[in-house]
Write a protein that holds these residues in place. Sequence first.
Motif, PDB file in Angstrom:
ATOM      1  N   ASP A  72      39.478  35.183   4.787  1.00 46.35           N
ATOM      2  CA  ASP A  72      40.471  35.722   3.438  1.00 46.35           C
ATOM      3  C   ASP A  72      40.325  37.086   3.358  1.00 46.35           C
ATOM      4  O   ASP A  72      41.320  37.679   2.790  1.00 46.35           O
ATOM      5  CB  ASP A  72      40.137  34.830   2.210  1.00 46.35           C
ATOM      6  CG  ASP A  72      40.508  33.239   2.655  1.00 46.35           C
ATOM      7  OD1 ASP A  72      41.260  32.824   3.467  1.00 46.35           O
ATOM      8  OD2 ASP A  72      39.837  32.553   1.753  1.00 46.35           O
ATOM      9  N   GLY A 127      28.228  39.757  -6.424  1.00 47.55           N
ATOM     10  CA  GLY A 127      29.288  41.027  -6.716  1.00 47.55           C
ATOM     11  C   GLY A 127      28.904  42.168  -6.344  1.00 47.55           C
ATOM     12  O   GLY A 127      29.616  43.320  -6.598  1.00 47.55           O
ATOM     13  N   ASP A 228      31.163  29.585  -7.568  1.00 47.92           N
ATOM     14  CA  ASP A 228      32.691  29.287  -7.492  1.00 47.92           C
ATOM     15  C   ASP A 228      33.294  30.370  -6.396  1.00 47.92           C
ATOM     16  O   ASP A 228      33.026  31.658  -6.659  1.00 47.92           O
ATOM     17  CB  ASP A 228      33.580  29.357  -8.684  1.00 47.92           C
ATOM     18  CG  ASP A 228      34.892  29.044  -8.585  1.00 47.92           C
ATOM     19  OD1 ASP A 228      35.383  28.946  -7.327  1.00 47.92           O
ATOM     20  OD2 ASP A 228      35.729  29.262  -9.374  1.00 47.92           O
ATOM     21  N   GLN A 230      35.987  31.436  -5.987  1.00 43.67           N
ATOM     22  CA  GLN A 230      36.951  32.376  -6.487  1.00 43.67           C
ATOM     23  C   GLN A 230      36.486  33.547  -6.932  1.00 43.67           C
ATOM     24  O   GLN A 230      36.941  34.665  -6.703  1.00 43.67           O
ATOM     25  CB  GLN A 230      37.657  31.616  -7.756  1.00 43.67           C
ATOM     26  CG  GLN A 230      38.754  32.172  -8.325  1.00 43.67           C
ATOM     27  CD  GLN A 230      39.862  32.106  -7.062  1.00 43.67           C
ATOM     28  OE1 GLN A 230      39.937  30.959  -6.410  1.00 43.67           O
ATOM     29  NE2 GLN A 230      40.526  32.934  -7.076  1.00 43.67           N
ATOM     30  N   LYS A 231      35.140  33.700  -7.358  1.00 47.11           N
ATOM     31  CA  LYS A 231      34.357  35.021  -7.432  1.00 47.11           C
ATOM     32  C   LYS A 231      34.406  36.101  -6.449  1.00 47.11           C
ATOM     33  O   LYS A 231      34.808  36.984  -6.463  1.00 47.11           O
ATOM     34  CB  LYS A 231      32.906  34.753  -7.987  1.00 47.11           C
ATOM     35  CG  LYS A 231      32.168  35.929  -8.201  1.00 47.11           C
ATOM     36  CD  LYS A 231      32.074  36.289  -9.471  1.00 47.11           C
ATOM     37  CE  LYS A 231      31.190  37.536  -9.654  1.00 47.11           C
ATOM     38  NZ  LYS A 231      31.222  38.417 -10.873  1.00 47.11           N
ATOM     39  N   ALA A 233      36.787  35.736  -3.874  1.00 50.81           N
ATOM     40  CA  ALA A 233      37.938  35.948  -3.467  1.00 50.81           C
ATOM     41  C   ALA A 233      38.450  37.157  -4.568  1.00 50.81           C
ATOM     42  O   ALA A 233      39.334  37.993  -4.020  1.00 50.81           O
ATOM     43  CB  ALA A 233      38.640  34.667  -3.775  1.00 50.81           C
ATOM     44  N   GLN A 234      38.008  37.236  -5.761  1.00 51.76           N
ATOM     45  CA  GLN A 234      38.183  38.220  -6.697  1.00 51.76           C
ATOM     46  C   GLN A 234      37.727  39.601  -6.126  1.00 51.76           C
ATOM     47  O   GLN A 234      38.154  40.720  -6.408  1.00 51.76           O
ATOM     48  CB  GLN A 234      37.710  38.136  -7.973  1.00 51.76           C
ATOM     49  CG  GLN A 234      38.691  36.985  -8.679  1.00 51.76           C
ATOM     50  CD  GLN A 234      37.806  36.512  -9.739  1.00 51.76           C
ATOM     51  OE1 GLN A 234      36.848  36.913 -10.346  1.00 51.76           O
ATOM     52  NE2 GLN A 234      38.391  35.482 -10.441  1.00 51.76           N
ATOM     53  N   MET A 235      36.570  39.712  -5.431  1.00 49.33           N
ATOM     54  CA  MET A 235      36.405  41.066  -4.641  1.00 49.33           C
ATOM     55  C   MET A 235      37.065  41.277  -3.442  1.00 49.33           C
ATOM     56  O   MET A 235      37.200  42.719  -3.152  1.00 49.33           O
ATOM     57  CB  MET A 235      34.707  40.827  -4.139  1.00 49.33           C
ATOM     58  CG  MET A 235      33.737  40.399  -5.204  1.00 49.33           C
ATOM     59  SD  MET A 235      32.045  40.097  -4.451  1.00 49.33           S
ATOM     60  CE  MET A 235      31.581  41.786  -3.940  1.00 49.33           C
ATOM     61  N   GLN A 237      40.526  42.239  -3.170  1.00 47.28           N
ATOM     62  CA  GLN A 237      41.407  43.690  -3.399  1.00 47.28           C
ATOM     63  C   GLN A 237      40.608  44.774  -3.500  1.00 47.28           C
ATOM     64  O   GLN A 237      40.783  45.914  -2.708  1.00 47.28           O
ATOM     65  CB  GLN A 237      42.160  43.371  -4.646  1.00 47.28           C
ATOM     66  CG  GLN A 237      43.514  44.239  -4.843  1.00 47.28           C
ATOM     67  CD  GLN A 237      44.263  44.282  -3.404  1.00 47.28           C
ATOM     68  OE1 GLN A 237      44.580  43.130  -2.906  1.00 47.28           O
ATOM     69  NE2 GLN A 237      44.698  45.599  -3.175  1.00 47.28           N
TER      70      GLN A 237
END
Lengths: 264, 232
Positions: A72, A127, A228, A230-231, A233-235, A237
């Motif tokens: 992804d 992160g 999660d 999603q955390k 996936a948010q990285m 971009q």
Amino acid sequence: MRNTIIAALLLIAGAQPLRTSPQTQPPSAQQAPAAAAIAPAPAIVVLDPAHGGSDTGARGPSGVVESEIVLDLARVIRVALEAQGFRVILTREGNQGPSFDDRSAMINGLGSAVFISVHVSSTGPVGTARVYSYQFPAAAPPDAALETLQRRLFEPLPAPRHPGLIEWDRAQQRYVDRSRHLAELAQIQIAQRFKGSPDSPIAAGVRQLRTIAAPAIAIEVSSVAVPDGQKLAQMGQPLAEAVARAVVDYRSASSSAAALEGGR
Amino acid sequence: MERHWKIAIVILTVFVVFGVLSIPALFRSVLGLRHAAVTAEQSRHLISQQPISTPTDTLVKAQLFWASPTSPTLEPSEIALPLSADPVQRAKQLIAALIAQAPTPEQRTLPADAALLQFYLLPDGTAVADFSETLGTETPSGILSEQLAVDSISHTLGASVGAVHRLKILIHGQESDTLAGHLDLTGFFPVESTDASVSPTNAPASSPATPETAGPASEAAPAPAAAKPSSP
């Protein structure tokens, strides 16, 4: 096996003018030897979502799987790089599991490209992201010698010991300085976007990078321990923007050096 | 109801009663078998993790390197260990302690089930550490975690076994491409010695060198900032 790989490389090397785009075509034989040794600015980026197939890589307690997340992330990075005009090749488009050598073969036949392997760690502060380049200890410059390194970066590559052949097991050796430079540019961009990330890249024996005959780095995002997915996936971009910026910076530095060398 | 049906029902009832009565005993037997079942890997672990004791053991404060609880780096911990004067036995003792005595599970760098199967030391300071397969299968996959695992071994050996100059890691007697999918194990890891008590020239080679590991002496490899193998 090694002989087969070398034979394949010879074939690839012979067919290279047919395979590369005009942008990336290596200098012709008529050009001066010094200019021919200057690496043209890379227009191709080979993105490597690590693992795949039966090799899932790291697995988190919440079910986050490294091989899925890196695919992804690579897709998001591809969009950002293509927006900057780069041709992007992914070493896998789905859940295939190419070997280290298969992935290396995807770039080692190209004239001018950079290789970026994407990973997600099992540990480390969530992160953050770290950039790695391969370094053979004998060629490792100490940090204090960074200025010398900057001067050396875009000088002609040292002549190969066996012209026309890639020493597959040590293919990265001729590119360690350039890889280190690309890693520094990438780590600077990443540190600006992900607080807590280190300021400098790390030299480590990342297996995939050793057999790459091109500037090559690995980026490892922390971590599959997130509650999660999603955390992570948010990285995607901001990571994509950081990578694209770093490759653009690397390319412009490389182009300037080549132009400078051509003008001499 | 006919007579033979009655007999059949009685016989079946007897079987059912017998079966019900024997269930607890069967259950206990199954549980006992499960506890007794020891895999080959566990057996190897049990054998190889027996405390190593030699006549030259002396209690020393040794520096062992585990993961820092606050940052993704290693930090030294001083613990008192009985250590042998023989560098091979000393290295085995240190690696056993590194596996078994991590201060907290989070600080662990090597899997708890990993076992050091054998340790060789060549006269030129090349050490060969042969681990059980668990090292490859149980070490958390990732560049960072694999690098911490190798660095913890090389830093710990460098701090207490001055005879070791570089380290080769084998998995179950074989050269492995990577530790757990990332870190290159095909080369040698430089070991920065901070233990001046033993010089490489007087280091005994207490175990025979295997042909593939007997190589030339390492040429003043720089101290590793991180795990990076030298060329094979």
